[in-house]
Design an enzyme around this catalytic site. Sequence first.
Site, PDB file in Angstrom:
ATOM      1  N   GLY A 198       0.760  -1.242   0.000  1.00  0.00           N
ATOM      2  CA  GLY A 198       0.000   0.000   0.000  1.00  0.00           C
ATOM      3  C   GLY A 198       0.785   1.283   0.000  1.00  0.00           C
ATOM      4  N   PRO A 248       4.479  -5.292  -0.989  1.00  0.00           N
ATOM      5  CA  PRO A 248       4.464  -4.108  -1.846  1.00  0.00           C
ATOM      6  C   PRO A 248       4.191  -4.478  -3.312  1.00  0.00           C
ATOM      7  CG  PRO A 248       6.715  -4.785  -1.483  1.00  0.00           C
ATOM      8  CD  PRO A 248       5.855  -5.724  -0.664  1.00  0.00           C
ATOM      9  N   GLY A 249       3.376  -3.712  -3.974  1.00  0.00           N
ATOM     10  CA  GLY A 249       3.116  -3.942  -5.397  1.00  0.00           C
ATOM     11  C   GLY A 249       3.469  -2.696  -6.202  1.00  0.00           C
ATOM     12  N   TYR A 307      -9.969   5.299 -11.710  1.00  0.00           N
ATOM     13  CA  TYR A 307      -9.618   5.901 -10.419  1.00  0.00           C
ATOM     14  C   TYR A 307      -9.322   7.393 -10.531  1.00  0.00           C
ATOM     15  CZ  TYR A 307      -8.047   0.979  -9.647  1.00  0.00           C
ATOM     16  OH  TYR A 307      -7.926  -0.377  -9.566  1.00  0.00           O
ATOM     17  N   CYS A 362     -14.820   4.290 -27.730  1.00  0.00           N
ATOM     18  CA  CYS A 362     -16.079   5.019 -27.795  1.00  0.00           C
ATOM     19  C   CYS A 362     -16.727   5.158 -26.427  1.00  0.00           C
ATOM     20  CB  CYS A 362     -17.011   4.324 -28.776  1.00  0.00           C
ATOM     21  SG  CYS A 362     -16.259   4.290 -30.394  1.00  0.00           S
ATOM     22  N   TYR A 419      -0.527  -1.873 -12.285  1.00  0.00           N
ATOM     23  CA  TYR A 419      -1.967  -1.755 -12.576  1.00  0.00           C
ATOM     24  C   TYR A 419      -2.192  -1.112 -13.951  1.00  0.00           C
ATOM     25  CZ  TYR A 419      -1.822  -2.774  -7.609  1.00  0.00           C
ATOM     26  OH  TYR A 419      -1.533  -3.343  -6.389  1.00  0.00           O
TER      27      TYR A 419
END
Length: 439
Positions: free
Chosen positions: A248, A284-285, A328, A355, A384
């Site tokens: 995070g 962790p990512g 997001y 579209c 992501y």
Amino acid sequence: MNHFEYKNGEMHVEGVAVRELAERVGTPLYLYSSATLERHFQVFSQALWSKEALQSPKGEAPLIAYATKANSNLAVLQTLAEQGAGADTVSEGEIRKALMAGVAPEKIVFSGVGKTNDEMAFALKTGIYQINVESRPELERLSHVAGSLGLVAPIVIRINPGVGAGGHSKITTGGAKDKFGVSAAEAIALYGQAASDPNIAPMGIACHIGSQISDLTPMQAAFSKMKGWVQELRANGLSVERLDLGGGLGVPYFNQPEPPSPADFAQMVALTVGNLGVRYTFEPGRLIAANAGILVSRVIHVHERADSGQKFLVVDAAMNDLIRPAMYDAYHDIRPVCEPKDTKKGTYDVVGPVCETGDTFTRGRDLPVMKAGDLMAFMSAGAYGAVMGSEYNSRPLAPEVLVRDDKWAVVRPRPSYEDMMNQEVLPDWFRPRNMRASA
Ligand SMILES: *Cc1c(COP(=O)(O)O)cnc(C)c1O
């Protein structure tokens, strides 16, 4: 050190010119830097590994389980596995990818609110480090699955500490109304139940409160509650050997203040929950992958509305390639691949061809003046990004390229249109129309 730098007026990834790759591989394309992946992993790990207070009683350093979902390309995973990374996974597919990339089973963590029985069985047979249980029905199913295999499931229970944090409501996971984990009271009850279940070995507790967290305060609040619950479980006579503190930690996307450094994070962790007599895990990512990748796109044309003068930079990447802005409201820095010679700026809405109005990367951004054919890069797109790609609007998935020094390799090719069609099968009630129908 930055591995995305201009040299002779052209953006490079390590020793490779982005323009050259765009010409060879085509656009849109994802580019990743091995050196950046490695550096991010090392900076984060060393910060935690160097803390005496975070060694386990057996002298084990914290397990750094890279959150595979941020970027699960096999070459990215293997790059990190070779640095000593474990894997935090959320599906059987991710466990399989981690194993394929050389992550040892004893470094694999399995999280997620909806693991199926088949996925649990696969994880147990693989002998992974731990399953992070997120609810009572899940614990009950896991006990059943483990029992039927004659195995004991090593688990930690994910507590929702009631402290939500993160860069956007859709990536906040620790709020009391979010779907993840159980309340502390329920966790403590479940832990006791698990301890008397011969199919389950409760090892500890876990939390993960959100993503793109830019402030240590909520993490510290959650971690100090976790410490209290470890002590409470022990006071109940239960053994607690592991503490998983999730991922995070945020990264700079260049439109907001710098998030805390790994060193500050490690310091806070050591002070808040150090010396607890547990083995620590971190997941962790984004921190590892986000700033190790870019999405390169070419301007199709500039459309200036006659009525308002509003300028749309229509580019060949779209929301199907990078959905973060649409989903997001995420900010991505946009840089020209060839350094502009003059300092003149234009104000643009940068949009893709899909579209949907949501297919807008940014509105009213001041950028160097651009024209049809120019190349640009969406920065910080390594996490992501490609993993959330789709073929919406029947657009082929953007290819991925991994760079190492002056070498590069296509690590996921762009599918051809034929590849795309061949994924689908016509039912045999259609008369054969072409060679591949109703084979
Ligand atoms: C997504 C996720 C992570 C990684 O989050 P980042 O913000 O990318 O560091 C870690 N743990 C769990 C359980 C997750 O779902």
